[in-house]
Design a protein around this motif. Structure first.
Motif, PDB file in Angstrom:
ATOM      1  N   MET A   1       0.807  -1.225   0.000  1.00  0.00           N
ATOM      2  CA  MET A   1       0.000   0.000   0.000  1.00  0.00           C
ATOM      3  C   MET A   1       0.836   1.269   0.000  1.00  0.00           C
ATOM      4  SD  MET A   1      -3.116  -1.062  -0.135  1.00  0.00           S
ATOM      5  CE  MET A   1      -4.012   0.457   0.208  1.00  0.00           C
ATOM      6  N   ARG A   2       2.155   1.162  -0.048  1.00  0.00           N
ATOM      7  CA  ARG A   2       3.008   2.358  -0.050  1.00  0.00           C
ATOM      8  C   ARG A   2       2.633   3.280  -1.209  1.00  0.00           C
ATOM      9  NH1 ARG A   2       6.317   3.811   4.347  1.00  0.00           N
ATOM     10  NH2 ARG A   2       6.624   1.870   5.495  1.00  0.00           N
ATOM     11  N   GLY A   3       2.486   4.564  -0.880  1.00  0.00           N
ATOM     12  CA  GLY A   3       2.174   5.560  -1.894  1.00  0.00           C
ATOM     13  C   GLY A   3       0.693   5.709  -2.195  1.00  0.00           C
ATOM     14  N   GLU A   4      -0.149   4.858  -1.614  1.00  0.00           N
ATOM     15  CA  GLU A   4      -1.594   4.948  -1.846  1.00  0.00           C
ATOM     16  C   GLU A   4      -2.209   6.019  -0.952  1.00  0.00           C
ATOM     17  OE1 GLU A   4      -3.366   3.414  -4.017  1.00  0.00           O
ATOM     18  OE2 GLU A   4      -2.357   1.536  -4.561  1.00  0.00           O
ATOM     19  N   ASP A   5      -3.215   6.711  -1.488  1.00  0.00           N
ATOM     20  CA  ASP A   5      -3.972   7.640  -0.656  1.00  0.00           C
ATOM     21  C   ASP A   5      -4.733   6.857   0.413  1.00  0.00           C
ATOM     22  OD1 ASP A   5      -3.147   9.799  -2.153  1.00  0.00           O
ATOM     23  OD2 ASP A   5      -4.860   9.721  -3.518  1.00  0.00           O
TER      24      ASP A   5
END
Length: 617
Positions: free
Chosen positions: A109-113
């Motif tokens: 989920m890195r970088g996900e809003d």
């Protein structure tokens, strides 16, 4: 074991911290809280399980009263945690596998809003599932039951800016709520008949009050089954599960491996004493499982989305668990629940690795040739796919699935046995179709392998657990669930093992013949008239969505259109409208002209006299 309450306190704290942060925490801090809370819960769970095995509590179970929930007359349910062999098994699965999924999600989920929002939801998801499995009464179970339903809605619709994702979340919420209504009715019946919802008291009182096949126990267990098929996505409430793939891939792993869909299996196993008093309903449980596993297998054969294939495989494997419950193989069902959690979490996390590597492409026919570029994901699919296909001797899935097939044979349910064998063949076929199309053949897209300990560690651990090593973990179910009828075995069991193993290998061989190489035969069959018809029918999962749309959705929308202007209100509104019309008519008669008044009086006198004459006659 007095630390048992901490297993859900830590996830709740993580949920509250992340929820009230309103997204202000950095990704590193959010991951530390979200993953760390489940890690602490896992440590406590490991200590509790170790204590339970080393120094078993008196009577084989441990209760921890937290507080009294409510008091209404003689109804005084409490928040009490109940730990026995079944709860220990579920605790290990939920927290252990859930922790590995959280670790992987911190990478995925890195970088996900909404990074912190994601972990707040998953923390609440784990806490709700722990409420469900540790509850000592069905009201507490229902509390956790609704909690996982809410969290599934939030997580499936996590990417809420896409309307289709919101629709998928709403569909899952509504369909599972239908099952929840059935479950609530079942609880009402049990409380009205037995005066308690404490599970252990119910198991003692039910045989004293009911004879096998009595109306009220049959109706109550039928309602419990309704709740179970909704949450575990079994026929006829199975339509939500494939659409639930709209959520992030770690969510799919949570729903399909560690939480939610296993809740129905757990509910029936936990209330097994009630179902044994309703043999017709128990047999229906097996039929539901057998039919679902076959229908889901056909649907998986023609899917093109990597996650939807795995979703239908989950539906099929839960069907095996229902089949096991239906034939009285209680321990076999829970054993398969445990091993399935290992290899299904592995497959979903590996699919997430493939999706990220292929720039969020999910169509397997747009991939190909990935085995060299993604070696860890490929190894995960080989081991997980072999376990899903129940490859003999080497995989965890073989030992648990074979136990179910043997119990079906030993109990004399030949029809369910044939359904299980047919499902085993289709499982091997669609699983290795997925593997061969995705990882072999011509490369159609660029792919970049993931890196970092949060990427490779969860996959590596789950690879090990999906082999025969995972099958060495024996759920401590002795004294908790009844002994299965075919627990012994012998030459017949070995023959069945050989037959089921041969069927699994035959499915893999057929998949290799059909999907390795040019695939001319498959293409020709798919382009034929019957091939196009069956492909479309199975791709639409046998058309249940279309059928339910015609039977329920369209009539409901028609009723909404009819009631949009509230015809009842309009009917009642006729009274003041008539009064107003009369008022307007009489107002117009007040002209102020003497001749008009005299004529009106004369006309009125004539009418009165005429009425008198008619009455007199």
């Amino acid at each position: 074991m007095n630390l048992l309450f901490l297993t859900f306190v830590f996830p709740l704290i993580g949920f509250l911290l992340l929820s009230f942060s309103r997204g202000r925490f950095s990704e590193n801090l959010s991951a530390l809280i979200g993953v760390g809370s489940i890690g602490l819960s896992a440590i406590v769970a490991a200590y509790v399980i170790w204590q339970f095995n080393v120094a078993p509590p008196e009577g084989g179970h441990y209760s921890q009263v937290l507080w009294q929930w409510m008091s209404v007359g003689d109804f005084k349910p409490s928040f009490t945690l109940y730990l026995d062999g079944l709860a220990v098994t579920m605790l290990g699965v939920v927290v252990g596998v859930g922790f590995l999924i959280h670790v992987f999600a911190s990478w995925y989920m890195r970088g996900e809003d909404g990074y912190s929002r994601f972990f707040s939801y998953t923390n609440l998801f784990i806490a709700s599932m722990l409420f469900l499995i540790l509850a000592d009464n069905l009201l507490f179970v229902y509390f956790g039951w609704e909690g996982v339903g809410l969290c599934s809605y939030l997580l499936i619709g996590f990417y809420y800016s896409n309307r289709n994702n919101g629709n998928a979340a709403l569909k899952a919420f509504i369909v599972t709520r239908i099952g929840d209504v059935f479950l609530a009715i079942g609880l009402f019946i049990l409380f009205q008949q037995l005066g308690t919802l404490n599970i252990q008291e119910l198991l003692v009182l039910a045989p004293q009050k009911f004879q096998a096949g009595d109306f009220w126990i049959v109706l109550a267990t039928l309602m419990l089954l309704g709740g179970a098929v909704g949450k575990s996505a079994q026929l006829p409430l199975q339509t939500w599960l494939a659409d639930a793939m709209a959520g992030p891939t770690p969510v799919s792993a949570l729903i399909h491996a560690a939480t939610m869909v296993t809740a129905g299996v757990y509910l029936i196993a936990r209330t097994h004493g009630l179902f044994t008093l309703a043999p017709e309903v128990l047999h229906l449980v097996g039929i539901v499982g057998g039919v679902t596993l076959v229908l889901a297998g056909f649907a998986a054969l023609v899917q093109t989305d990597i996650k939807r294939i795995l979703a239908y495989s989950t539906m099929s494997q839960i069907g095996y668990m229902f089949l096991a419950l239906g034939v009285g193989a209680w321990d076999g069902a829970i054993f398969h629940l445990m091993t399935h959690a290992f290899f299904k979490a592995l497959l979903f996390l590996a699919s997430g690795a493939v999706i990220v590597a292929c720039h969020h492409e999910q169509n397997i026919f747009k991939m190909g040739g990935l085995w060299k570029k993604l070696p860890l994901a490929y190894a995960s699919f080989i081991v997980g796919g072999a376990a899903l296909s129940a490859l003999p001797l080497l995989t965890a899935g073989f030992y648990s699935k074979d136990e179910i097939l043997w119990e079906a044979f030993a109990s004399g349910h030949s029809g369910l046995l044939y359904a299980g064998l047919a499902g085993a063949f289709m499982t091997s076929l669609y699983t290795f179709r997925l593997i061969f199309v995705t990882f072999h053949g011509e490369a159609k897209t660029e792919a970049h392998a993931g890196h970092g300990v949060t990427y490779w560690l969860p996959l590596s651990i789950l690879i090990v657990l999906s082999t025969f090593i995972g099958a060495l973990i024996t759920p401590p179910l002795a004294g908790v669930l009844p002994q299965s009828v075919g627990h012994a075995g012998g030459e017949a069991k070995h023959s069945l093992e050989i037959a089921s193993g041969a069927i699994a290998l035959a499915g893999i061989l057929l998949a290799a013949l059909l999907y390795l190489g040019k695939r001319r035969f498959v293409t020709a069959v798919a382009n034929s008239g019957i091939g196009r018809f069956l492909s479309a029918w199975w791709f639409a999962a046998w058309g249940f969505d279309w059928l339910y749309d015609k039977l329920f959705v369209k009539p409901y929308l028609l009723i909404c259109r009819v009631l949009r202007k509230d015809p009842l209100d309009q009917t009642i509104g006729l009274i003041p409208q008539m009064a107003k019309a009369g008022h307007n008519a009489l107002s117009r008669s007040e002209t102020g002209q003497l001749r008009w008044y005299a004529a009106s009086m004369a006309a009125g006198a004539v009418l009165v006299m005429g009425a008198i004459v008619l009455v007199a006659v």
